[in-house]
Design a protein around this motif. Sequence first.
Motif, PDB file in Angstrom:
ATOM      1  N   UNK A   1      18.875 -20.449  -5.887  1.00  0.00           N
ATOM      2  CA  UNK A   1      17.961 -19.439  -5.344  1.00  0.00           C
ATOM      3  C   UNK A   1      16.537 -19.643  -5.851  1.00  0.00           C
ATOM      4  N   UNK A   2      15.567 -19.478  -4.958  1.00  0.00           N
ATOM      5  CA  UNK A   2      14.171 -19.666  -5.333  1.00  0.00           C
ATOM      6  C   UNK A   2      13.334 -18.523  -4.780  1.00  0.00           C
ATOM      7  N   UNK A   3      12.339 -18.101  -5.553  1.00  0.00           N
ATOM      8  CA  UNK A   3      11.377 -17.091  -5.121  1.00  0.00           C
ATOM      9  C   UNK A   3      10.021 -17.470  -5.675  1.00  0.00           C
ATOM     10  N   UNK A   4       8.983 -16.859  -5.157  1.00  0.00           N
ATOM     11  CA  UNK A   4       7.644 -17.124  -5.685  1.00  0.00           C
ATOM     12  C   UNK A   4       7.567 -16.690  -7.145  1.00  0.00           C
TER      13      UNK A   4
ATOM     14  N   UNK B   1      12.314 -12.307  -7.470  1.00  0.00           N
ATOM     15  CA  UNK B   1      13.661 -11.984  -7.928  1.00  0.00           C
ATOM     16  C   UNK B   1      13.529 -11.223  -9.235  1.00  0.00           C
ATOM     17  N   UNK B   2      14.268 -10.136  -9.370  1.00  0.00           N
ATOM     18  CA  UNK B   2      14.215  -9.303 -10.575  1.00  0.00           C
ATOM     19  C   UNK B   2      15.570  -9.378 -11.272  1.00  0.00           C
ATOM     20  N   UNK B   3      15.609 -10.000 -12.457  1.00  0.00           N
ATOM     21  CA  UNK B   3      16.845 -10.216 -13.202  1.00  0.00           C
ATOM     22  C   UNK B   3      16.984  -9.178 -14.309  1.00  0.00           C
TER      23      UNK B   3
ATOM     24  N   UNK C   1      27.708 -19.211 -14.709  1.00  0.00           N
ATOM     25  CA  UNK C   1      26.347 -19.690 -14.886  1.00  0.00           C
ATOM     26  C   UNK C   1      25.600 -19.788 -13.562  1.00  0.00           C
ATOM     27  N   UNK C   2      24.314 -19.423 -13.590  1.00  0.00           N
ATOM     28  CA  UNK C   2      23.468 -19.490 -12.391  1.00  0.00           C
ATOM     29  C   UNK C   2      22.099 -20.042 -12.778  1.00  0.00           C
ATOM     30  N   UNK C   3      21.401 -20.597 -11.787  1.00  0.00           N
ATOM     31  CA  UNK C   3      20.033 -21.064 -11.997  1.00  0.00           C
ATOM     32  C   UNK C   3      19.137 -20.523 -10.896  1.00  0.00           C
ATOM     33  N   UNK C   4      17.911 -20.179 -11.294  1.00  0.00           N
ATOM     34  CA  UNK C   4      16.920 -19.658 -10.348  1.00  0.00           C
ATOM     35  C   UNK C   4      15.616 -20.416 -10.544  1.00  0.00           C
ATOM     36  N   UNK C   5      14.897 -20.629  -9.439  1.00  0.00           N
ATOM     37  CA  UNK C   5      13.604 -21.310  -9.482  1.00  0.00           C
ATOM     38  C   UNK C   5      12.492 -20.354  -9.075  1.00  0.00           C
ATOM     39  N   UNK C   6      11.360 -20.450  -9.780  1.00  0.00           N
ATOM     40  CA  UNK C   6      10.215 -19.629  -9.422  1.00  0.00           C
ATOM     41  C   UNK C   6       8.921 -20.310  -9.789  1.00  0.00           C
ATOM     42  N   UNK C   7       7.908 -20.133  -8.965  1.00  0.00           N
ATOM     43  CA  UNK C   7       6.601 -20.703  -9.280  1.00  0.00           C
ATOM     44  C   UNK C   7       5.950 -19.955 -10.444  1.00  0.00           C
TER      45      UNK C   7
ATOM     46  N   UNK D   1      -2.702  -6.373 -12.882  1.00  0.00           N
ATOM     47  CA  UNK D   1      -3.418  -7.621 -13.183  1.00  0.00           C
ATOM     48  C   UNK D   1      -2.580  -8.841 -12.800  1.00  0.00           C
ATOM     49  N   UNK D   2      -1.305  -8.815 -13.138  1.00  0.00           N
ATOM     50  CA  UNK D   2      -0.418  -9.945 -12.856  1.00  0.00           C
ATOM     51  C   UNK D   2      -0.270 -10.155 -11.352  1.00  0.00           C
ATOM     52  N   UNK D   3       0.010  -9.078 -10.625  1.00  0.00           N
ATOM     53  CA  UNK D   3       0.196  -9.202  -9.169  1.00  0.00           C
ATOM     54  C   UNK D   3      -1.063  -9.717  -8.483  1.00  0.00           C
ATOM     55  N   UNK D   4      -2.213  -9.196  -8.886  1.00  0.00           N
ATOM     56  CA  UNK D   4      -3.473  -9.645  -8.293  1.00  0.00           C
ATOM     57  C   UNK D   4      -3.768 -11.104  -8.631  1.00  0.00           C
ATOM     58  N   UNK D   5      -3.417 -11.511  -9.857  1.00  0.00           N
ATOM     59  CA  UNK D   5      -3.659 -12.896 -10.266  1.00  0.00           C
ATOM     60  C   UNK D   5      -2.746 -13.849  -9.493  1.00  0.00           C
ATOM     61  N   UNK D   6      -1.507 -13.462  -9.296  1.00  0.00           N
ATOM     62  CA  UNK D   6      -0.581 -14.299  -8.520  1.00  0.00           C
ATOM     63  C   UNK D   6      -1.066 -14.387  -7.066  1.00  0.00           C
ATOM     64  N   UNK D   7      -1.493 -13.279  -6.523  1.00  0.00           N
ATOM     65  CA  UNK D   7      -1.995 -13.252  -5.136  1.00  0.00           C
ATOM     66  C   UNK D   7      -3.156 -14.216  -4.970  1.00  0.00           C
ATOM     67  N   UNK D   8      -4.047 -14.250  -5.949  1.00  0.00           N
ATOM     68  CA  UNK D   8      -5.219 -15.122  -5.838  1.00  0.00           C
ATOM     69  C   UNK D   8      -4.860 -16.595  -5.984  1.00  0.00           C
ATOM     70  N   UNK D   9      -3.647 -16.868  -6.544  1.00  0.00           N
ATOM     71  CA  UNK D   9      -3.220 -18.257  -6.741  1.00  0.00           C
ATOM     72  C   UNK D   9      -2.466 -18.819  -5.546  1.00  0.00           C
ATOM     73  N   UNK D  10      -2.079 -17.953  -4.623  1.00  0.00           N
ATOM     74  CA  UNK D  10      -1.270 -18.389  -3.484  1.00  0.00           C
ATOM     75  C   UNK D  10      -2.134 -18.875  -2.330  1.00  0.00           C
TER      76      UNK D  10
END
Length: 382
Positions: A2-5, A30-32, A128-134, A373-382
């Motif tokens: 599974x992958x998410x931003x 994804x929220x773990x 066991x599981x693995x997740x990918x995220x930017x 701050x985090x959400x806005x910073x991620x938005x500006x990086x996309x």
Amino acid sequence: MPEAVVIIVGAGPSGLAVAGCLSRLEIPYLLLEREDCFASLWKKYSYERLHLHLQKQFCELPHMSFPSSCPTYLPKKQFIQYLDDYVAHFKISPMYQRNVESASYDQGSERWVVKTMNNDEGCGGEEGEEFLGRFLVVATGEATNPYVPEIEGLSSFDGEVLHSTRFKSGVEFKNKNVLVVGSGNSGMEIALDLANHGAKTSIIVRSPVHFLSRRMVYLALVLLRYLSLSKVDSLMVLLSKLVYGDLTKYGIARPKEGPFFMKIKYGKYPAIDVGTCSKIKSGEIQVLPAEIGSIRGNDVELKNGKSYKFESIVFCTGFKRSTSLWLKGDDYLLKEDGIPRPSFPNHWKGQKGLYCVGLSRRGLYGSREDAQNIANDIKSSL
């Protein structure tokens, strides 16, 4: 895989705040969460009389106010209802019982690889599981794993021993001799609850403590917008002396450093008094100004040589953060104890898309700012 931003680790109020901000910006995530519910500290591991210590306007999560009908200082039940409404409003769906075992940055794919153990028995358990995220957001908070200090003879204690996360109400301790270990806000309020329900209550206060009322804290938060920290601290100490007087006769010293300076530098919060101080003055709560040396059966011997008998011990000794056990390759954002290396206001952003939320020692208000701050910073990086 599974992958998410964005991958968020931890579904407490801080993690929910980030999820709410990302949802609003339509950024997939994804929220773990290692527990079987969100906000588990509030829902499963807090005492019944708990209220927010700050006025409600300082405790709102991003983009959703408390209902106008809510009292100024929300009780636990109403704050949990607010979190339930927040999750429903932003359609947040945490992945429960995911215990993160490692998170590392893969240079080749430029992604964070998060490995978890799925402990959901309905899915077979221990998978066991693995997740990918930017991007990776550490939202495990200041209160992660309950901590009880090692004490000689503790295992020999004949009565009940529990951490504050297992304490619900003082009603079951009526007429019992109970020792509270720890003089933070949880310790002070649990001691008050015990005394109110007729327990013979003692509390260990081995370090100097600032007592402030809720109104004093509110005044301080307002004044900090206009005055320096040192001036606000000086005013708070003066007001505390006027309201509470000299507490040394009861075994409580006042720190030499100011209350908000200590909060920022050491993460040590002032004691926000909701009635404990008057119980101490009346003798209904006994202060023991020395830490435990050893325990033999029901006898608790302090390091000052005095010994007391107790039937129950409640450890209000805080938590240990476990981030360093699973976050790999980060030598910039978080220290070994899980607190940010960069100082405020740059504490929330690391390198390679790593962020942290709710670790600035500024409570829910700090989590709110971090999340935005985090959400806005991620938005500006996309």
